[in-house]
Design a protein around this motif. Structure first.
Motif, PDB file in Angstrom:
ATOM      1  N   PRO A   1     139.459  16.184 148.320  1.00 15.70           N
ATOM      2  CA  PRO A   1     139.641  16.230 149.776  1.00 15.70           C
ATOM      3  C   PRO A   1     140.267  17.554 150.204  1.00 15.70           C
ATOM      4  O   PRO A   1     141.071  18.140 149.473  1.00 15.70           O
ATOM      5  N   ASP A   2     139.852  18.051 151.386  1.00 15.10           N
ATOM      6  CA  ASP A   2     140.409  19.314 151.890  1.00 15.10           C
ATOM      7  C   ASP A   2     141.924  19.224 152.032  1.00 15.10           C
ATOM      8  O   ASP A   2     142.451  18.217 152.538  1.00 15.10           O
ATOM      9  N   PRO A   3     142.630  20.246 151.601  1.00 14.57           N
ATOM     10  CA  PRO A   3     144.088  20.263 151.820  1.00 14.57           C
ATOM     11  C   PRO A   3     144.362  20.475 153.306  1.00 14.57           C
ATOM     12  O   PRO A   3     143.454  20.782 154.080  1.00 14.57           O
ATOM     13  N   PRO A   4     145.615  20.338 153.730  1.00 14.68           N
ATOM     14  CA  PRO A   4     145.940  20.593 155.150  1.00 14.68           C
ATOM     15  C   PRO A   4     145.552  22.017 155.544  1.00 14.68           C
ATOM     16  O   PRO A   4     145.805  22.963 154.794  1.00 14.68           O
ATOM     17  N   TYR A   5     144.900  22.151 156.699  1.00 14.57           N
ATOM     18  CA  TYR A   5     144.544  23.482 157.185  1.00 14.57           C
ATOM     19  C   TYR A   5     145.799  24.256 157.577  1.00 14.57           C
ATOM     20  O   TYR A   5     145.902  25.465 157.367  1.00 14.57           O
ATOM     21  N   ILE A   6     146.739  23.530 158.186  1.00 12.34           N
ATOM     22  CA  ILE A   6     147.974  24.148 158.687  1.00 12.34           C
ATOM     23  C   ILE A   6     149.132  23.709 157.804  1.00 12.34           C
ATOM     24  O   ILE A   6     149.317  22.507 157.559  1.00 12.34           O
ATOM     25  N   VAL A   7     149.888  24.659 157.308  1.00 15.72           N
ATOM     26  CA  VAL A   7     151.001  24.339 156.412  1.00 15.72           C
ATOM     27  C   VAL A   7     152.066  23.577 157.185  1.00 15.72           C
ATOM     28  O   VAL A   7     152.571  24.071 158.209  1.00 15.72           O
ATOM     29  N   PRO A   8     152.429  22.376 156.741  1.00 12.44           N
ATOM     30  CA  PRO A   8     153.449  21.591 157.448  1.00 12.44           C
ATOM     31  C   PRO A   8     154.783  22.331 157.525  1.00 12.44           C
ATOM     32  O   PRO A   8     155.201  22.992 156.571  1.00 12.44           O
ATOM     33  N   GLY A   9     155.413  22.241 158.680  1.00 12.38           N
ATOM     34  CA  GLY A   9     156.729  22.856 158.872  1.00 12.38           C
ATOM     35  C   GLY A   9     156.709  24.363 159.033  1.00 12.38           C
ATOM     36  O   GLY A   9     157.761  25.006 159.003  1.00 12.38           O
ATOM     37  N   SER A  10     155.508  24.953 159.221  1.00 18.55           N
ATOM     38  CA  SER A  10     155.424  26.427 159.258  1.00 18.55           C
ATOM     39  C   SER A  10     155.524  27.014 160.664  1.00 18.55           C
ATOM     40  O   SER A  10     155.617  28.232 160.819  1.00 18.55           O
ATOM     41  N   ALA A  11     155.477  26.164 161.707  1.00 21.21           N
ATOM     42  CA  ALA A  11     155.508  26.693 163.079  1.00 21.21           C
ATOM     43  C   ALA A  11     156.925  27.115 163.452  1.00 21.21           C
ATOM     44  O   ALA A  11     157.858  26.309 163.390  1.00 21.21           O
ATOM     45  N   ASN A  12     157.081  28.379 163.832  1.00 29.85           N
ATOM     46  CA  ASN A  12     158.387  28.912 164.251  1.00 29.85           C
ATOM     47  C   ASN A  12     158.254  29.613 165.593  1.00 29.85           C
ATOM     48  O   ASN A  12     157.322  30.401 165.800  1.00 29.85           O
ATOM     49  N   LEU A  13     159.197  29.351 166.499  1.00 24.27           N
ATOM     50  CA  LEU A  13     159.197  29.991 167.811  1.00 24.27           C
ATOM     51  C   LEU A  13     159.674  31.439 167.676  1.00 24.27           C
ATOM     52  O   LEU A  13     160.754  31.699 167.125  1.00 24.27           O
ATOM     53  N   LEU A  14     158.866  32.382 168.181  1.00 23.08           N
ATOM     54  CA  LEU A  14     159.218  33.808 168.101  1.00 23.08           C
ATOM     55  C   LEU A  14     159.732  34.353 169.435  1.00 23.08           C
ATOM     56  O   LEU A  14     160.621  35.205 169.463  1.00 23.08           O
ATOM     57  N   ASP A  15     159.140  33.887 170.528  1.00 27.48           N
ATOM     58  CA  ASP A  15     159.529  34.410 171.845  1.00 27.48           C
ATOM     59  C   ASP A  15     159.115  33.392 172.909  1.00 27.48           C
ATOM     60  O   ASP A  15     158.270  32.527 172.668  1.00 27.48           O
ATOM     61  N   GLU A  16     159.710  33.542 174.087  1.00 28.92           N
ATOM     62  CA  GLU A  16     159.445  32.596 175.161  1.00 28.92           C
ATOM     63  C   GLU A  16     159.657  33.288 176.494  1.00 28.92           C
ATOM     64  O   GLU A  16     160.583  34.099 176.646  1.00 28.92           O
ATOM     65  N   ASP A  17     158.783  33.027 177.473  1.00 29.93           N
ATOM     66  CA  ASP A  17     159.001  33.531 178.829  1.00 29.93           C
ATOM     67  C   ASP A  17     158.943  32.356 179.799  1.00 29.93           C
ATOM     68  O   ASP A  17     159.043  31.193 179.382  1.00 29.93           O
ATOM     69  N   ASP A  18     158.785  32.629 181.075  1.00 29.85           N
ATOM     70  CA  ASP A  18     158.831  31.554 182.067  1.00 29.85           C
ATOM     71  C   ASP A  18     157.661  30.593 181.959  1.00 29.85           C
ATOM     72  O   ASP A  18     157.745  29.446 182.397  1.00 29.85           O
TER      73      ASP A  18
END
Length: 576
Positions: free
Chosen positions: A389-406
């Motif tokens: 079976p295909d492994p996860p496309y997106i690595v779990p726990g890898s999303a990190n916030l870099l910047d944010e605006d309004d």
């Protein structure tokens, strides 16, 4: 801007011309006009060279027609140049005021517009000059606008949201390839969906995988149905042809018949192996339908057909190999064809004298082909074992916030590189923007240098346009005044005729005709018109100069602006 400039430049000038009057040896036409309109208008002498070339009557008449068009053309050019200058400076210009004040001091530029040239040549030269200057300014302005638009676009991007803002200043030294199998991508999510994204990004591929699996199953089923249709057509056709001796003989003579039969047999064997001989439409229609019995019956019938096809294939192979009974194939193409026939026979356990003899004739080629088949089979078995079976496309726990605006948030997210295309599709479906990014250690510096270069170029081009407008406007204005003078000269000669005295031909103006600038004081236009109408009433009949009521029709063809004297308006306001 135009209304404000109109008040600055003052009321329009009337350029008028009338036959000269004498009191003894003295010319008194100008003084008489001044005396009559005193208190109502300002009158200034307007100097026109008296020895301009008249030419023929026909050329003079055609000239007056073109002069009106050139006059309007230059007036519009003046307006365009001044508007360009004011637009690029962002403020009103005094050029129009300065030029307007120079009307009363107009002097013919003899070194530039030689009186020895024809009036047509002078007019054409002025028109070409004005068109050229206007074209040059337009080109310069287009270049300036292109640079300005590019710079504005960069500034909008730099000051925009995270959807468009350059990533180099934010990411700095982020390595987008942490390993050969992984890649980091940067996604922009609406601030309103920030929490939803963090909660679902690890599982948002699941619906895509399910959809893809359904699609694959549909394609597999379609392939099975197509194979059933192919077999239902091909097998009866082959068996029918084999029952007729003549048709069987003709069929076996075909060079590629064995290949066609072999392909049909392969499809039949695959269908038997998969155990789905009946189509879905014939499976389980009602409770009394015995699926296993129906499948077994269909399998038995297909195996029986396979046995018959094997006999036909055997005959086709023997027929194909007959030519090589006593002579080995003598070229590489023929040897490869023999190898293919022999391998097909082995695939379906077909034995025969011709087969054994031919195998010996192509021992080397046969050995190589056999090894290649074995290699492919081994590779297929290995791939089947490795198929997980295909492994996860997106690595779990890898999303990190870099910047944010309004409005938006920028995340970095680690994915499996081999599934990047799938991840991009999923992001599009979820309305998540993936920002393209390529690490460039000099990217931020190059971006700044590009902006600085564009800003410097923009400033340089702006100054060039401003300087060109400031130089061209007075020059075009003076050429406009020369057109007014030529037009006044031509219309005066046509209206009042040539002088009677030979010596006056060298100075038609002012010996024979007098030109003047009249500027009525505010609100005194009608009074000045009445005075001048009376003063020069002898130059035209009363019927021609009479004012018509609104209900009357003008049959003269001269129009409402016909006066007994030559009249041209110098109104700078329509050129602004």
């Amino acid at each position: 801007s135009t209304a404000a400039m109109a008040s600055k430049t003052g009321d329009p000038y009337w350029l008028v011309a009338f036959p000269q009057e004498y009191k003894g040896p003295s010319r008194v036409g100008l003084q008489r006009l001044m005396d009559k309109v005193k208190g109502y208008a300002r009158v200034v002498k307007f100097e026109i060279p008296g020895n301009l070339k008249i030419g023929t009557l026909d050329s003079l008449m055609s000239l007056t027609e073109s002069l009106g068009k050139v006059d309007s053309l230059i007036a519009m050019s003046l307006g365009k140049v001044l508007k360009t200058l004011e637009d690029i400076q962002g403020k009103e210009s005094e050029l129009g005021v300065i030029a307007y004040r120079s009307v009363t001091s107009f002097k013919w530029q003899y070194n530039k517009f030689m009186v020895s040239c024809s009036l047509h040549k002078i007019t054409d030269g002025i028109e070409n000059s004005v068109r050229g200057q206007e074209g040059d300014i337009k080109k310069m302005m287009n270049t300036y606008n292109e640079v300005s638009q590019t710079l504005d676009s960069i500034n909008r991007t730099d000051n925009g949201t995270l959807l468009v803002r350059p990533l180099n200043p934010i990411l700095k030294n982020v390595n987008v390839y942490p390993s050969p199998s992984l890649e980091i991508i940067f996604v922009v999510v609406s601030s309103k969906k920030k929490s939803e994204f963090l909660a679902t990004y690890e599982t948002m591929e699941e619906s895509y995988k399910k959809r893809r699996a359904r699609k694959e199953e549909e394609n597999t089923q379609m392939a099975r149905d197509q194979r059933r249709r192919d077999l239902s057509d091909a097998i009866p056709e082959i068996l029918k042809s084999s029952k007729d001796e003549k048709k069987r003989s003709e069929m076996l003579q075909g060079g590629a018949v064995y290949k066609h039969i072999a392909n049909v047999m392969r499809k039949a064997k695959d269908m038997i192996a998969q155990g789905q001989i009946l189509s879905d439409g014939k499976r389980g229609r009602d409770e009394n339908f015995d699926q296993k019995a129906a499948e077994a019956k269909a399998k038995e019938a297909l195996e029986d057909d396979l046995a018959k096809l094997t006999d036909i294939l055997s005959d086709a192979i023997e027929e194909k190999l007959k030519p090589y009974d006593h002579q080995a194939p003598n070229n590489s193409g023929a040897r490869a064809a023999v190898v293919d026939v022999v391998l097909t026979a082995e695939e379906f356990d077909i034995q025969g004298k011709h087969i054994d003899n031919c195998r010996k004739m192509v021992t080397v080629e046969y050995g190589k082909a056999k090894k290649e088949i074995e290699r492919k089979l081994a590779e297929m078995k290995r791939s089947e074992k490795k198929k997980l079976p295909d492994p996860p496309y997106i690595v779990p726990g890898s999303a990190n916030l870099l910047d944010e605006d309004d409005e938006y948030c920028l995340f970095k997210m680690m994915i499996m590189k081999k599934f990047k295309d799938e991840v991009l599709k999923i992001c599009r479906e979820k309305r998540i923007t993936v920002r393209a990014y390529k690490y460039d250690p000099d990217g931020e510096l190059n971006h700044t240098n590009k902006k600085n270069t564009l800003a410097a170029t923009q400033k340089k081009l702006r100054n060039r346009v401003i300087n060109k407008c400031k130089v061209s406007y007075p020059d075009i204005f003076q050429q406009w005044m020369h057109i007014k003078a030529v037009r006044c000269f031509a219309e005066s000669v046509l209206r009042f005729g040539l002088p009677k005295k030979t010596e006056d031909f060298k100075a038609i103006f002012p010996n024979h005709i007098q030109a003047a600038l009249v500027q009525p004081f505010p609100g005194r236009d009608q009074r000045v018109r009445q005075i001048m109408k009376k003063l020069y009433s002898g130059l035209a009949s009363a019927e021609v100069t009479a004012e018509l009521d609104a209900s009357e029709t003008d049959y003269s063809g001269l129009g409402a602006n016909f006066y007994p004297y030559v009249y041209l308006q110098i109104d700078l306001n329509h050129a602004l």
